[in-house]
Design a protein around this motif. Structure first.
Motif, PDB file in Angstrom:
ATOM      1  N   ALA A 123       1.991  33.803  30.064  1.00 57.19           N
ATOM      2  CA  ALA A 123       0.998  34.332  29.124  1.00 57.19           C
ATOM      3  C   ALA A 123       1.735  35.043  28.003  1.00 57.19           C
ATOM      4  CB  ALA A 123       0.072  35.300  29.843  1.00 57.19           C
ATOM      5  N   THR A 124       1.308  34.785  26.752  1.00 60.36           N
ATOM      6  CA  THR A 124       1.916  35.449  25.597  1.00 60.36           C
ATOM      7  C   THR A 124       0.833  36.178  24.822  1.00 60.36           C
ATOM      8  OG1 THR A 124       3.530  33.666  25.453  1.00 60.36           O
ATOM      9  CG2 THR A 124       3.337  35.097  23.525  1.00 60.36           C
ATOM     10  N   LEU A 125       1.112  37.401  24.440  1.00 61.57           N
ATOM     11  CA  LEU A 125       0.158  38.134  23.598  1.00 61.57           C
ATOM     12  C   LEU A 125       0.907  39.095  22.685  1.00 61.57           C
ATOM     13  CD1 LEU A 125      -1.537  40.985  25.579  1.00 61.57           C
ATOM     14  CD2 LEU A 125       0.039  39.442  26.692  1.00 61.57           C
ATOM     15  N   GLU A 126       0.220  39.460  21.605  1.00 58.96           N
ATOM     16  CA  GLU A 126       0.836  40.391  20.659  1.00 58.96           C
ATOM     17  C   GLU A 126       0.080  41.710  20.678  1.00 58.96           C
ATOM     18  OE1 GLU A 126       1.298  40.324  15.968  1.00 58.96           O
ATOM     19  OE2 GLU A 126       2.827  39.115  16.988  1.00 58.96           O
ATOM     20  N   ILE A 127       0.846  42.793  20.881  1.00 64.05           N
ATOM     21  CA  ILE A 127       0.254  44.141  20.890  1.00 64.05           C
ATOM     22  C   ILE A 127       0.579  44.765  19.530  1.00 64.05           C
ATOM     23  CG2 ILE A 127       0.276  46.382  22.062  1.00 64.05           C
ATOM     24  CD1 ILE A 127       1.634  44.570  24.420  1.00 64.05           C
ATOM     25  N   PRO A 128      -0.456  45.039  18.712  1.00 60.94           N
ATOM     26  CA  PRO A 128      -0.175  45.446  17.327  1.00 60.94           C
ATOM     27  C   PRO A 128       0.572  46.773  17.225  1.00 60.94           C
ATOM     28  CG  PRO A 128      -2.514  44.924  17.632  1.00 60.94           C
ATOM     29  CD  PRO A 128      -1.893  44.899  18.982  1.00 60.94           C
ATOM     30  N   ARG A 129       0.237  47.759  18.106  1.00 61.00           N
ATOM     31  CA  ARG A 129       0.789  49.085  17.890  1.00 61.00           C
ATOM     32  C   ARG A 129       0.697  49.893  19.180  1.00 61.00           C
ATOM     33  NH1 ARG A 129      -1.437  53.992  15.378  1.00 61.00           N
ATOM     34  NH2 ARG A 129       0.100  54.876  13.935  1.00 61.00           N
ATOM     35  N   VAL A 130       1.757  50.629  19.479  1.00 64.53           N
ATOM     36  CA  VAL A 130       1.719  51.556  20.619  1.00 64.53           C
ATOM     37  C   VAL A 130       2.160  52.923  20.113  1.00 64.53           C
ATOM     38  CG1 VAL A 130       2.661  52.115  22.897  1.00 64.53           C
ATOM     39  CG2 VAL A 130       2.225  49.719  22.299  1.00 64.53           C
ATOM     40  N   VAL A 131       1.321  53.925  20.299  1.00 66.82           N
ATOM     41  CA  VAL A 131       1.689  55.275  19.851  1.00 66.82           C
ATOM     42  C   VAL A 131       2.501  55.940  20.961  1.00 66.82           C
ATOM     43  CG1 VAL A 131       0.879  57.479  18.961  1.00 66.82           C
ATOM     44  CG2 VAL A 131      -0.336  55.376  18.376  1.00 66.82           C
ATOM     45  N   ASP A 132       1.856  56.501  21.971  1.00 69.97           N
ATOM     46  CA  ASP A 132       2.617  57.085  23.075  1.00 69.97           C
ATOM     47  C   ASP A 132       2.716  56.116  24.247  1.00 69.97           C
ATOM     48  OD1 ASP A 132      -0.118  57.410  23.377  1.00 69.97           O
ATOM     49  OD2 ASP A 132       0.041  59.287  24.479  1.00 69.97           O
ATOM     50  N   HIS A 133       1.599  55.465  24.564  1.00 68.10           N
ATOM     51  CA  HIS A 133       1.640  54.463  25.635  1.00 68.10           C
ATOM     52  C   HIS A 133       0.473  53.519  25.486  1.00 68.10           C
ATOM     53  CE1 HIS A 133      -1.347  56.383  28.673  1.00 68.10           C
ATOM     54  NE2 HIS A 133      -1.503  56.960  27.522  1.00 68.10           N
ATOM     55  N   GLU A 134       0.532  52.437  26.229  1.00 65.97           N
ATOM     56  CA  GLU A 134      -0.572  51.486  26.259  1.00 65.97           C
ATOM     57  C   GLU A 134      -0.614  50.863  27.651  1.00 65.97           C
ATOM     58  OE1 GLU A 134      -3.565  50.561  25.730  1.00 65.97           O
ATOM     59  OE2 GLU A 134      -3.227  50.363  23.562  1.00 65.97           O
ATOM     60  N   VAL A 135      -1.822  50.648  28.136  1.00 65.73           N
ATOM     61  CA  VAL A 135      -1.995  49.945  29.403  1.00 65.73           C
ATOM     62  C   VAL A 135      -2.740  48.656  29.093  1.00 65.73           C
ATOM     63  CG1 VAL A 135      -2.936  50.037  31.743  1.00 65.73           C
ATOM     64  CG2 VAL A 135      -2.052  52.124  30.668  1.00 65.73           C
ATOM     65  N   VAL A 136      -2.093  47.523  29.376  1.00 63.76           N
ATOM     66  CA  VAL A 136      -2.680  46.226  29.065  1.00 63.76           C
ATOM     67  C   VAL A 136      -3.159  45.592  30.365  1.00 63.76           C
ATOM     68  CG1 VAL A 136      -2.279  43.988  27.968  1.00 63.76           C
ATOM     69  CG2 VAL A 136      -1.024  46.009  27.169  1.00 63.76           C
ATOM     70  N   ILE A 137      -4.445  45.233  30.399  1.00 67.55           N
ATOM     71  CA  ILE A 137      -5.027  44.614  31.596  1.00 67.55           C
ATOM     72  C   ILE A 137      -5.234  43.131  31.317  1.00 67.55           C
ATOM     73  CG2 ILE A 137      -6.933  44.697  33.250  1.00 67.55           C
ATOM     74  CD1 ILE A 137      -5.507  47.361  33.034  1.00 67.55           C
ATOM     75  N   LEU A 138      -4.621  42.280  32.144  1.00 68.39           N
ATOM     76  CA  LEU A 138      -4.807  40.836  32.002  1.00 68.39           C
ATOM     77  C   LEU A 138      -5.586  40.302  33.201  1.00 68.39           C
ATOM     78  CD1 LEU A 138      -1.581  41.241  30.745  1.00 68.39           C
ATOM     79  CD2 LEU A 138      -2.186  38.899  30.223  1.00 68.39           C
TER      80      LEU A 138
END
Ligand SMILES: [Zn+2]
Length: 708
Positions: A693-708
């Motif tokens: 799976a490929t995806l683009e995350i535009p911006r992370v400030v302090d953290h990000e949780v990505v749910i697939l």
């Protein structure tokens, strides 16, 4: 049910979990994920504003509180006359009032104890309950006296206090701040210790610290056993008086060296506890925020991922002023990413620096909104870094910071930088967890039992890749030197001498020369040498091994006219490859922890990519220093990215977030059409090709949780 229906059902099931009230038969230690603690000073009974703090409990969505009860200082009218009352208590039952308010608000209560010391009047009344130097004088701690773990203070007095508190207020359990007595650097020669050690070991107490003395090593083991016995004894007392869910919980450190120093057997404690309290409040410049994520995974590796860990997270720096929000928040975020439940900690009930209230409100509310994704999950990583507390004790001895921690940290630093997810693995668990990993790293893991070495050999024989450095397997489980590595057959290399291992890297102006252009040297095509920085001895190697790097011995730095290699080439190996095993006599890991040279970090990461290959299953592209944690829950994958790129790069505390992005993430996963971000709220398209799976995350400030 087809796959899509199954995923839909799973999503529905988890949604109903978040909205339904907690099942009444779930014990408190499975329900309470977020905690708070106002550590009460002796002045506070005269000024504690209970309604204000109840409101703050609500605003921070906590489910449990830790309230000072007894031990060094009593915050209630105890029936024990020598139980020292808080200076301004004035007969008030402050602990009881707070416990009752918390219970009314539906919070779990842990009564805070500290049984490490007592005041002068107590010492005079019970002189045989206190620790003694060899000359008979008592161990002092500031104006107090240190209690002895082998005295009736632990066997009878503290149990009486625990029972009294349970009868008065029925707390859910106890948190003991400092329960394990004198540290390893101090031998107690009191009559209780002398008698009990003689009964157990038929010997006198060791006269001094001496790791080569079997009596001293026996004393170490005897001390460990006593702490575990205390854990059991106090739990027996609290469960008998307060019911089967009334747990006694001593604080533990997130540092194995500190656990060793305090005789706390982490495996034994984790095995017998349903819930774990960490006293691990802030980062050091040397280890960074990421160390908290590492700690969560290491301790869950012992405890299991079903049992919660919470950690006291300081909102202050120093004691009563606010820690910068970014610094406090990042430490919390890394802990949460490693599976630790947040617990805000404030000292004093009347803070004059109100900025400290900002951080927990934001983080804890986010945690409440998303806790179904942050708990009850399993980590995914193809790479294990092996550690053992016995290695810290018997190989590290008094130099564990250099011999054990630095090599381990060098690896974690390299994998963090390369964005390769990993898990800490206890050496004793390798036998049962080997199928989980494509590669195991043994960072200068000197002390190893024969059967532990055999487990590593079995892992390798089943196709696992092994990467070992330095003194790995050169010592037995009590730190006695072997004549050669127990794993010499696997390494294809033989220890030059029994004292080869227990040495810090020596500082020296040395290099490693490329002697064989191998895949582990990717990115070094334009150089024939890389910096080294320590020394290497001659080493016998087996025929047929590959040696990509060899040693260049020291030569002068000054004056520049003399800076030329006297011996430009040797046969002394820096890295040895045999099949899927890499052995590094060169302490690249410890050096990387100290000097941060990209060549060293890249070499370590290349070794792991060579060893684990496609099974790593995760890639992240884009600039920045980003810690990547991957988890799974039924029907979904969870990726927690922590952005460690910050303006406090050279030293903390951090005061500003620097966003990164866009980041391109690839991971091997089942079909997923879109991904949800729990911090930004964005929904992202996902492209799946050939299982990736490929995806683009535009911006992370302090953290990000990505749910697939
Ligand atoms: Zn003693």
């Amino acid at each position: 049910m087809n796959r899509r229906e199954f995923l839909g059902a799973a999503a529905l099931a988890t949604a109903s979990v978040t909205t339904a009230p907690a099942a009444p038969n779930v014990p408190w230690y499975r329900r309470a994920l977020r905690w708070g603690q106002t550590n009460i000073t002796e002045r506070d009974p005269a000024r504690y504003d209970i309604p204000f703090w109840r409101d703050f409990w609500k605003r921070t969505a906590i489910q449990g509180v830790i309230i000072n009860a007894g031990g060094i200082v009593a915050y209630y009218p105890s029936k024990f006359p020598l139980h020292h009352r808080a200076e301004l208590l004035n007969g008030r039952d402050l602990y009881g009032e707070l416990a009752s308010a918390a219970h009314q608000d539906g919070l779990a209560v842990l009564a805070r104890m500290d049984c490490s010391r007592a005041a002068e009047d107590f010492f005079q009344a019970h002189p045989d309950w206190f620790a003694r130097h060899a000359d008979g004088s008592p161990y002092r701690a500031d104006d107090k006296y240190t209690t002895c773990v082998n005295s009736a203070y632990y066997d009878e007095y503290i149990p009486g206090i625990l029972e009294e508190i349970i009868q008065r207020s029925h707390p859910e359990g106890f948190a003991d701040n400092s329960w394990s007595g004198l540290t390893r650097n101090n031998i107690c020669y009191c009559d209780n210790c002398a008698r009990k050690f003689r009964d157990r070991a038929s010997q006198s107490l060791p006269p001094r610290k001496n790791w080569d003395d079997p009596v001293y090593r026996r004393w170490i083991q005897w001390n460990y056993a006593r702490r575990t016995e205390i854990w059991d004894h106090f739990n027996h007392v609290t469960r008998a008086a307060g019911g089967p869910e009334c747990l006694w919980l001593g604080m533990n450190s997130g540092s194995i060296t500190s656990q060793s120093n305090s005789f706390r057997d982490f495996s034994e404690i984790a095995r017998r506890s349903e819930f774990l309290l960490l006293d691990h409040q802030s980062r050091s410049d040397a280890t960074g925020f990421q160390q908290n994520g590492d700690t969560g995974k290491l301790v869950h590796g012992l405890l299991g991922w079903d049992k919660p860990i919470i950690e006291s997270m300081a909102l202050y720096q120093p004691r009563v002023a606010a820690k910068p929000t970014a610094e406090a928040q990042m430490w919390m975020v890394e802990g949460i990413a490693g599976g630790i439940g947040p617990w805000w900690h404030i000292v004093g009930a009347a803070p004059e620096d109100r900025r400290m209230f900002r951080t927990p409100e934001r983080v804890f509310q986010w945690h409440r909104a998303n806790d179904e994704y942050l708990t009850n999950r399993r980590p995914l990583a193809a790479v294990g870094i092996v550690w053992s507390q016995r290695n810290t004790d018997y190989f590290g001895r008094d130099d564990a910071a250099e011999l054990v921690e630095a090599p381990y940290r060098g690896w974690t630093q390299a994998l963090l930088r390369a964005r390769i997810p990993y898990l800490p693995v206890n050496l004793a668990d390798v036998g049962t967890r080997m199928d989980q990993f494509a590669a195991l790293i043994l960072p200068n893991l000197g002390a190893m039992e024969a059967n532990e070495a055999e487990a590593i050999r079995v892992f390798a024989s089943r196709g696992g890749a092994v990467i070992a450095t330095g003194a790995t397997s050169l010592y037995d489980e009590e730190g006695g030197a072997r004549s050669d590595f127990a794993l010499s057959d696997l390494f294809g290399a033989h220890a030059p001498s029994p004292d080869f291992g227990r040495r810090r890297p020596e500082q020296a102006h040395t290099y490693l020369r490329v002697s064989n252009r191998h895949a582990i040297l990717k990115g070094l095509e334009d150089t024939d040498i890389i910096p080294f920085g320590s020394t290497l001895a001659e080493m016998r190697i087996d025929p047929g091994v590959t040696v990509p790097l060899t040693y260049v011995p020291p030569f002068p730095v000054f004056p520049p006219e003399s800076a030329w290699m006297r011996t430009p080439k040797t046969e002394i190996p820096g890295v040895i490859l045999k099949g899927r095993t890499a052995y590094l006599p060169a302490p690249i890991d410890a050096l990387y922890a100290h000097s941060n040279l990209p060549d060293h970090g890249n070499l370590l990461a290349n070794l792991v990519r060579w060893a684990a290959g496609d099974r790593i299953g995760f890639e992240l592209q884009g600039t920045g220093l980003i810690d990547c944690h991957v988890y799974t829950q039924p029907g979904r994958t969870i990726v927690h990215l922590v952005n460690l790129t910050n303006e406090a790069a050279w030293r903390g505390p951090m005061d500003e977030f620097i966003p990164v992005g866009p980041l391109t993430m690839r991971l091997r996963t089942a079909a997923a059409r879109s991904a949800t971000c729990l911090v930004s709220g964005a929904k992202l398209p996902v492209i799946v090709k050939q299982g990736w799976a490929t995806l683009e995350i535009p911006r992370v400030v302090d953290h990000e949780v990505v749910i697939l």
